[in-house]
Design a protein around this motif. Structure first.
Motif, short mmCIF file in Angstrom:
data_model
loop_
_atom_site.label_atom_id
_atom_site.label_comp_id
_atom_site.label_asym_id
_atom_site.label_seq_id
_atom_site.Cartn_x
_atom_site.Cartn_y
_atom_site.Cartn_z
N GLU A 176 0.58 -1.03 0.04
CA GLU A 176 -0.07 -0.09 -0.29
C GLU A 176 0.83 1.34 0.09
O GLU A 176 1.82 1.10 0.39
CB GLU A 176 -0.91 0.06 1.30
N THR A 177 0.14 2.25 -0.64
CA THR A 177 0.85 3.62 -0.40
C THR A 177 1.43 4.24 0.95
O THR A 177 0.42 4.10 1.94
CB THR A 177 0.22 4.82 -1.31
N VAL A 178 2.58 4.58 1.03
CA VAL A 178 3.03 4.96 2.39
C VAL A 178 2.75 6.47 2.58
O VAL A 178 2.82 7.50 1.46
CB VAL A 178 4.53 4.66 2.62
N PRO A 179 2.40 7.03 3.64
CA PRO A 179 2.04 8.43 4.05
C PRO A 179 3.24 9.34 3.75
O PRO A 179 4.26 8.81 3.91
CB PRO A 179 1.43 8.33 5.57
N GLU A 180 3.07 10.54 3.11
CA GLU A 180 4.13 11.44 2.85
C GLU A 180 3.92 12.76 3.64
O GLU A 180 2.39 13.21 3.76
CB GLU A 180 4.63 11.38 1.62
N ILE A 181 4.75 13.45 3.96
CA ILE A 181 4.74 14.73 4.34
C ILE A 181 5.90 15.66 3.98
O ILE A 181 6.80 15.07 3.85
CB ILE A 181 4.54 14.72 5.83
N GLY A 182 5.63 17.10 3.93
CA GLY A 182 6.82 17.87 3.63
C GLY A 182 7.21 18.54 5.02
O GLY A 182 6.49 18.48 6.04
N MET A 183 8.65 19.11 5.02
CA MET A 183 8.96 19.74 6.07
C MET A 183 8.21 20.66 6.54
O MET A 183 8.03 21.10 7.96
CB MET A 183 10.39 20.20 5.96
N GLU A 184 7.77 21.63 5.66
CA GLU A 184 6.82 22.65 5.99
C GLU A 184 5.49 22.21 6.89
O GLU A 184 5.06 23.10 7.90
CB GLU A 184 6.62 23.78 4.97
N THR A 185 5.09 21.27 6.27
CA THR A 185 3.59 20.89 6.93
C THR A 185 3.94 20.47 8.13
O THR A 185 3.47 20.50 9.23
CB THR A 185 3.10 19.64 6.13
N LEU A 186 5.05 19.69 8.68
CA LEU A 186 5.44 19.20 9.70
C LEU A 186 5.89 20.31 10.75
O LEU A 186 5.31 20.36 11.92
CB LEU A 186 6.82 18.42 9.26
N ALA A 187 6.36 21.39 10.23
CA ALA A 187 6.89 22.37 10.96
C ALA A 187 5.46 23.34 11.31
O ALA A 187 5.01 23.57 12.48
CB ALA A 187 7.65 23.45 10.43
N GLY A 188 4.48 23.25 10.66
CA GLY A 188 3.17 23.98 10.72
C GLY A 188 2.59 23.22 11.94
O GLY A 188 1.93 23.67 12.86
N GLN A 189 2.43 21.92 12.00
CA GLN A 189 1.70 21.12 13.04
C GLN A 189 2.52 21.23 14.38
O GLN A 189 1.83 21.14 15.43
CB GLN A 189 2.07 19.43 12.50
N LEU A 190 4.00 21.40 14.39
CA LEU A 190 4.68 21.48 15.32
C LEU A 190 4.35 23.03 16.28
O LEU A 190 4.59 22.99 17.40
CB LEU A 190 6.06 21.38 15.48
N LEU A 191 4.26 23.93 15.40
CA LEU A 191 4.50 25.51 15.93
C LEU A 191 2.84 26.01 15.99
O LEU A 191 2.58 26.93 16.56
CB LEU A 191 5.00 26.23 15.00
#
Length: 690
Positions: free
Chosen positions: A274-289
């Motif tokens: 199955e396809t693996v989830p992917e994320i960009g660094m900016e999206t990751l930063a937005g979730q943390l901040l």
């Protein structure tokens, strides 16, 4: 050989017959399940008033079980449908040292065991025994099985190409199969996504794919070495190897942009996963901040660097990408910890509550974020006081203790604390937000400071394997953030020579120093581009370790024109020729996004159909695209045109990197146009008559 081919064709026909028979059996069983499920639903409806709660629960459980069994059968059918088109690509005969008989193995993308006879017709390429096909020529060989190392002799090795159930060719090892099949595969036109490489995996690549021991594997691979494909095949192997404890949803890919994510998205499904989830660094930063802190993206940072010559900005980026800055943040966080709490003695009912009680309790709770720590400290001190004096405090007295704790805390906002970091290191010039928006270079240092001082809620604690692509574009601070967020195993890959932003680039050695337990491997052989294109690219950015595949094609051409209008006209002619060729993808790679937009409009005005890729683009497709080398990283095209390789456009070291990246996107044909004097990164020998 004719007899062998006839035998192999008969074997293929027999294999296809068993696949069809199994598909027929599955179809019959699915029909039976469908009838049984419908009958159960009808029964429940007709007898709904007569059935008690337990009867209904039992019936629903039975229906759920039949539906799960149906889903398993459908998955098997999908796998067999794929195998019917191309059941296998290789064969090898292996005689174990401890046995007299020789076993024959056929390997493919999936395994196939006949349900009726239980005979194994095809072995999965990831099976332990399949490693023999990739790691050895005929002669002594061995593989690692669950029971231990199995030694013996490889007596035959054969490779096939089977398309639409027809055998196109068969090659024995004596014909040097790996080179022949690989050359033939590489010479084909590009597809609308990354291809699986199971039929052409090389020995060094196979070792990386099957490494199940490394906690953090860093893959440094030159342009065209197949590192991304290898990493995805490694994920597929791990899903096979640890099928009882690892699923696709347990894995996360950090990808540079949505176009790249779409480009690689078909590889795992092709391999039966199955396809693996992917994320960009900016999206990751937005979730943390959170939403309150606005910041520049990496794409915007790169665009500014290319379109302006802001020396101060380059210095700010360079300073925050240095390993020393990571240590400064950690030291500053310790400083904040020491000064964040000023304990005081207080008195309750004429009984002393010393400051050291508050201090020791506060230090013991440092694992909590600030808000939780204040509450926990107050509650703990109250409990200690009541035990010490064997009394129970009244509500207002408890409130007084909690207020005292809050008053002892020197609280400040995260953003203010981060700004004061640069005063603390005596570099206030390094913090220059614009319009309340943080520079991209500040985003992950801010997150790291938040982790060290306040803590963050980790939305990715369940991830069991992290894959990071384009590793060279992330700083030590970013890797420190990833290390805290993801304690799991990691596969990290990239190429230090392909950084589009040299001011924040990381080397494999620098990454290895940040991540505990990291193991580094190197891939020096380049497969994507023809030998002529790769030699041309090496003239721009020399790399003595790179080994170019000797697959030959046209020499790249560099043509000088007088005006932009002349350049656009020549590009339009090249696109027309491309439309009449066997190639399926062409990229026109302008240095900046502004130039790409201008060029796209000029082509549109000439009724030339092309797609413009921008920061927000979400999909990859064949045909003609106009974009920048930054967005094209990780992608490959049959043909590449660089619309202006003049000295005015490509002059800095950053420009050199971009030009190298642009040239190495081409698989079969590379053309460069220079409006006026060509860049110093090319020579007059590269010129052809315009």
């Amino acid at each position: 050989m004719t007899t062998d081919k006839e035998d192999e064709n008969r074997r293929l026909t027999a294999c296809l017959g068993r696949i069809n028979a199994n598909l027929g059996t599955i179809g019959t069983r699915l029909s039976e399940y469908q009838r049984d499920i419908q009958a159960a639903h009808d029964h429940m409806w007709e007898h709904r008033r007569d059935m008690d709660h337990l009867d209904k629960a039992a019936m629903r459980q039975s229906i759920d079980q039949m539906m799960r069994s149906s889903d398993i059968l459908r998955a098997q059918a999908i796998k067999l449908e794929k195998l019917r088109k191309s059941p296998y690509f290789g064969r090898f005969d292996f005689r174990r040292a401890d046995r007299n008989e020789t076993a024959v193995y056929y390997i493919g993308i999936h395994d196939f065991r006949d349900e009726e006879t239980q005979d194994s017709w095809v072995y999965d390429w990831r099976a332990p025994v399949s490693a023999l096909f990739y790691d050895f020529e005929t002669g002594p060989a061995r593989y690692v099985a669950p029971s231990g190392t199995i030694a013996g002799d490889l007596t035959l090795k054969r490779q096939f190409r089977i398309r639409d159930s027809e055998m196109e060719f068969m090659l024995d090892v004596s014909v040097n199969i790996v080179d022949d099949v690989l050359q033939d595969t590489l010479a084909q036109a590009s597809d609308d996504g990354m291809k699986n490489i199971v039929a052409t995996i090389q020995r060094d690549q196979n070792a990386i794919i099957r490494d199940a021991e490394a906690h953090t594997l860093i893959i440094q691979g030159v342009a065209g070495s197949g590192k991304t494909s290898i990493a995805l095949h490694r994920i597929a192997f791990l899903l096979y190897r640890f099928k009882d404890t690892l699923t696709s949803s347990d894995i996360l890919i950090i990808s540079p942009n949505r176009v790249f994510a779409d480009y690689i998205g078909n590889v795992l499904p092709e391999l039966g996963e199955e396809t693996v989830p992917e994320i960009g660094m900016e999206t990751l930063a937005g979730q943390l901040l959170g939403d309150k802190i606005r910041f520049q993206t990496f794409f915007e940072q790169t665009a500014l660097l290319l379109e302006t010559d802001d020396v101060d900005m380059k210095e700010r980026i360079r300073a925050k990408a240095a390993p020393a800055f990571l240590g400064q943040i950690e030291s500053y966080a310790q400083h904040l910890e020491k000064t964040s709490f000023q304990p005081e003695d207080i008195t309750i009912r004429k009984r002393p509550l010393p400051g050291f009680v508050f201090e020791t309790t506060w230090q013991r709770l440092k694992r909590l974020d600030m808000a939780e720590r204040i509450v926990a400290c107050g509650n703990s001190v109250i409990e200690q006081f009541e035990i010490q004096y064997r009394i129970e405090l009244r509500k207002e007295e408890r409130a007084g203790v909690r207020k005292a704790v809050r008053d002892m805390v020197n609280r400040t906002t995260l953003r203010k604390a981060y700004k004061q970091l640069f005063d603390w290191i005596d570099r206030p010039d390094l913090f220059k937000p614009k319009g309340g928006k943080l520079e991209y270079a500040d985003v992950f240092p801010l997150i790291y400071l938040k982790m060290l001082t306040e803590g963050v809620e980790n939305p990715y604690s369940g991830v069991k394997h992290l894959l990071v692509d384009e590793m060279q574009d992330y700083t030590p601070v970013q890797y420190a953030v990833l290390a805290r967020l993801f304690k799991c195993r990691k596969t990290i890959l990239g190429d230090a020579t392909q950084s589009v932003n040299p001011y924040s680039a990381s080397t494999p050695e620098r990454i290895e120093s940040v991540l505990d337990g990291a193991f580094r491997v190197t891939l020096n052989k380049s497969y994507r581009s023809t030998w002529e294109i790769m030699q041309f690219a090496l003239g721009i950015s020399p790399n003595p370790d790179l080994i170019a595949m000797e697959r030959h094609g046209p020499v790249p051409d560099v043509q000088v024109v007088k005006t932009q209008k002349d350049a656009v006209a020549r590009i339009a002619e090249d696109i027309k020729d491309f439309r009449n060729s066997d190639h399926t993808s062409l990229a026109v790679l302008a240095k900046t996004q502004v130039q790409a937009k201008r060029l796209h409009k000029a082509l549109s005005d000439m009724s030339v159909d092309a797609r413009l890729l921008e920061e927000g683009s979400t999909g990859f497709s064949t045909g003609v695209v106009v974009c920048t080398p930054h967005l094209a990283k990780g992608l490959e095209f049959d043909q590449v045109i660089i619309p202006d390789a003049s000295a005015q456009v490509f002059s800095t070291e950053m420009d050199r990197n971009l030009l190298y990246v642009a040239c190495t996107r081409a698989m079969h044909r590379l053309s460069l146009i220079s409006v006026g004097e060509i860049t110093d990164f090319l020579t007059s020998e590269d010129l052809v008559d315009a």
